[in-house]
Write a protein that holds these residues in place. Structure first.
Motif, PDB file in Angstrom:
ATOM      1  N   UNK A   1     -49.997  -2.311  30.682  1.00 13.83           N
ATOM      2  CA  UNK A   1     -49.375  -1.229  29.928  1.00 13.83           C
ATOM      3  C   UNK A   1     -48.650  -0.346  30.927  1.00 13.83           C
ATOM      4  N   UNK A   2     -47.432   0.043  30.601  1.00 14.36           N
ATOM      5  CA  UNK A   2     -46.635   0.892  31.468  1.00 14.36           C
ATOM      6  C   UNK A   2     -46.312   2.194  30.744  1.00 14.36           C
ATOM      7  N   UNK A   3     -46.455   3.314  31.453  1.00 15.14           N
ATOM      8  CA  UNK A   3     -46.036   4.609  30.952  1.00 15.14           C
ATOM      9  C   UNK A   3     -44.839   5.042  31.788  1.00 15.14           C
ATOM     10  N   UNK A   4     -43.757   5.330  31.111  1.00 16.40           N
ATOM     11  CA  UNK A   4     -42.538   5.755  31.783  1.00 16.40           C
ATOM     12  C   UNK A   4     -42.152   7.143  31.295  1.00 16.40           C
ATOM     13  N   UNK A   5     -41.341   7.836  32.090  1.00 13.93           N
ATOM     14  CA  UNK A   5     -40.900   9.186  31.746  1.00 13.93           C
ATOM     15  C   UNK A   5     -39.423   9.331  32.049  1.00 13.93           C
ATOM     16  N   UNK A   6     -38.727  10.059  31.171  1.00 11.41           N
ATOM     17  CA  UNK A   6     -37.318  10.371  31.365  1.00 11.41           C
ATOM     18  C   UNK A   6     -37.217  11.881  31.550  1.00 11.41           C
ATOM     19  N   UNK A   7     -36.994  12.309  32.790  1.00  9.03           N
ATOM     20  CA  UNK A   7     -36.949  13.729  33.109  1.00  9.03           C
ATOM     21  C   UNK A   7     -35.783  14.462  32.472  1.00  9.03           C
ATOM     22  N   UNK A   8     -34.731  13.759  32.110  1.00  9.09           N
ATOM     23  CA  UNK A   8     -33.573  14.446  31.536  1.00  9.09           C
ATOM     24  C   UNK A   8     -33.760  14.797  30.063  1.00  9.09           C
ATOM     25  N   UNK A   9     -34.661  14.096  29.359  1.00  6.45           N
ATOM     26  CA  UNK A   9     -34.856  14.422  27.939  1.00  6.45           C
ATOM     27  C   UNK A   9     -36.318  14.717  27.579  1.00  6.45           C
ATOM     28  N   UNK A  10     -37.257  14.648  28.557  1.00  7.93           N
ATOM     29  CA  UNK A  10     -38.657  14.982  28.307  1.00  7.93           C
ATOM     30  C   UNK A  10     -39.432  13.965  27.491  1.00  7.93           C
ATOM     31  N   UNK A  11     -38.908  12.742  27.386  1.00  3.45           N
ATOM     32  CA  UNK A  11     -39.579  11.704  26.600  1.00  3.45           C
ATOM     33  C   UNK A  11     -40.407  10.771  27.487  1.00  3.45           C
ATOM     34  N   UNK A  12     -41.565  10.382  26.963  1.00  6.94           N
ATOM     35  CA  UNK A  12     -42.363   9.305  27.545  1.00  6.94           C
ATOM     36  C   UNK A  12     -42.054   8.032  26.786  1.00  6.94           C
ATOM     37  N   UNK A  13     -42.315   6.897  27.418  1.00  4.38           N
ATOM     38  CA  UNK A  13     -42.112   5.583  26.802  1.00  4.38           C
ATOM     39  C   UNK A  13     -43.259   4.683  27.241  1.00  4.38           C
ATOM     40  N   UNK A  14     -43.798   3.901  26.312  1.00  5.55           N
ATOM     41  CA  UNK A  14     -44.871   2.950  26.613  1.00  5.55           C
ATOM     42  C   UNK A  14     -44.413   1.550  26.259  1.00  5.55           C
ATOM     43  N   UNK A  15     -44.731   0.609  27.161  1.00  2.24           N
ATOM     44  CA  UNK A  15     -44.451  -0.805  26.951  1.00  2.24           C
ATOM     45  C   UNK A  15     -45.707  -1.582  27.324  1.00  2.24           C
ATOM     46  N   UNK A  16     -46.070  -2.581  26.523  1.00  2.00           N
ATOM     47  CA  UNK A  16     -47.187  -3.481  26.819  1.00  2.00           C
ATOM     48  C   UNK A  16     -46.592  -4.849  27.153  1.00  2.00           C
TER      49      UNK A  16
ATOM     50  N   UNK B   1     -48.028   7.017  17.753  1.00  2.00           N
ATOM     51  CA  UNK B   1     -46.779   6.266  17.728  1.00  2.00           C
ATOM     52  C   UNK B   1     -47.064   4.893  18.309  1.00  2.00           C
ATOM     53  N   UNK B   2     -46.654   3.833  17.606  1.00  2.00           N
ATOM     54  CA  UNK B   2     -46.991   2.487  18.077  1.00  2.00           C
ATOM     55  C   UNK B   2     -45.941   1.473  17.674  1.00  2.00           C
ATOM     56  N   UNK B   3     -45.912   0.406  18.430  1.00  2.00           N
ATOM     57  CA  UNK B   3     -45.164  -0.789  18.074  1.00  2.00           C
ATOM     58  C   UNK B   3     -46.145  -1.937  18.226  1.00  2.00           C
ATOM     59  N   UNK B   4     -46.384  -2.665  17.141  1.00  2.00           N
ATOM     60  CA  UNK B   4     -47.338  -3.766  17.210  1.00  2.00           C
ATOM     61  C   UNK B   4     -46.856  -4.910  16.338  1.00  2.00           C
TER      62      UNK B   4
ATOM     63  N   UNK C   1     -43.561 -11.671  24.471  1.00  7.92           N
ATOM     64  CA  UNK C   1     -43.587 -11.166  25.837  1.00  7.92           C
ATOM     65  C   UNK C   1     -43.970  -9.691  25.978  1.00  7.92           C
ATOM     66  N   UNK C   2     -43.609  -8.838  25.028  1.00  3.74           N
ATOM     67  CA  UNK C   2     -43.985  -7.435  25.155  1.00  3.74           C
ATOM     68  C   UNK C   2     -43.884  -6.714  23.817  1.00  3.74           C
ATOM     69  N   UNK C   3     -44.605  -5.579  23.746  1.00  3.17           N
ATOM     70  CA  UNK C   3     -44.481  -4.656  22.617  1.00  3.17           C
ATOM     71  C   UNK C   3     -43.884  -3.366  23.150  1.00  3.17           C
ATOM     72  N   UNK C   4     -43.110  -2.713  22.336  1.00  4.35           N
ATOM     73  CA  UNK C   4     -42.447  -1.479  22.732  1.00  4.35           C
ATOM     74  C   UNK C   4     -40.952  -1.707  22.712  1.00  4.35           C
ATOM     75  N   UNK C   5     -40.209  -0.727  23.030  1.00  5.14           N
ATOM     76  CA  UNK C   5     -40.626   0.561  23.575  1.00  5.14           C
ATOM     77  C   UNK C   5     -41.128   1.510  22.489  1.00  5.14           C
ATOM     78  N   UNK C   6     -42.073   2.356  22.865  1.00  2.00           N
ATOM     79  CA  UNK C   6     -42.528   3.443  22.001  1.00  2.00           C
ATOM     80  C   UNK C   6     -42.196   4.728  22.758  1.00  2.00           C
ATOM     81  N   UNK C   7     -41.262   5.489  22.214  1.00  2.00           N
ATOM     82  CA  UNK C   7     -40.794   6.710  22.875  1.00  2.00           C
ATOM     83  C   UNK C   7     -41.226   7.928  22.067  1.00  2.00           C
ATOM     84  N   UNK C   8     -41.608   8.987  22.792  1.00  2.00           N
ATOM     85  CA  UNK C   8     -42.019  10.223  22.132  1.00  2.00           C
ATOM     86  C   UNK C   8     -41.748  11.394  23.076  1.00  2.00           C
ATOM     87  N   UNK C   9     -41.342  12.521  22.497  1.00  2.00           N
ATOM     88  CA  UNK C   9     -41.142  13.735  23.290  1.00  2.00           C
ATOM     89  C   UNK C   9     -42.505  14.292  23.648  1.00  2.00           C
TER      90      UNK C   9
END
Length: 140
Positions: A54-69, A94-97, A102-110
């Motif tokens: 599982x990966x947690x990513x962040x976008x500093x320009x818009x304040x959103x996190x994103x998760x990918x499995x 918030x989920x993608x299932x 190969x993967x689930x996501x992206x799931x993005x949330x502020x």
């Protein structure tokens, strides 16, 4: 590793003892960054060995996190895979299932300056599901 990760992992290790999984296939050419999109960078990862990461990513320009499995074992065959994230103070998960190769996501949330709980689930070829969730973390 937080206490909640340890407890979930302990339950998974017990469950894994009875499971024999199919051999792993080559992973997808996708990367967590390419799945989440421009501006996202990896800030954390949790391995759900041997199923995937599982990966947690962040976008500093818009304040959103994103998760990918991203699947490791069973990549290339459709099995249940889920990426999820919840923001502290919200009851919404918030989920993608679904049945993914190969993967689930992206799931993005502020979640700027908010704690998040993130992770997901992988299933093996028999349909047995394994879940890993973080504690409430990445609060700033």
């Amino acid at each position: 590793m937080t206490v909640s990760r340890v407890l979930v992992r302990a339950a998974m290790v017990t469950a894994l003892g009875a499971v024999f999984a199919a051999p792993a296939l080559p992973a997808s050419a996708a990367s967590p960054e390419s799945v989440c999109g421009s501006g996202y960078r990896i800030i954390d990862r949790m391995t759900d060995s041997p199923w995937g990461t599982y990966y947690l990513l962040y976008n500093g320009s818009n304040g959103h996190n994103c998760v990918v499995a991203m699947k490791d074992r069973g990549a290339g065959s459709s099995t249940f895979t889920e990426a999820r994230i919840q923001v502290a103070g919200s009851s919404t998960i918030h989920r993608d299932s679904g049945q993914y190769k190969s993967y689930a996501g992206p799931v993005r949330v502020y979640a700027n300056n908010k704690c998040v709980q993130w992770g997901g689930r992988f299933s093996d070829y028999t349909g047995q599901t394994f879940q890993t969730l973080s504690g409430w973390e990445h609060c700033s």
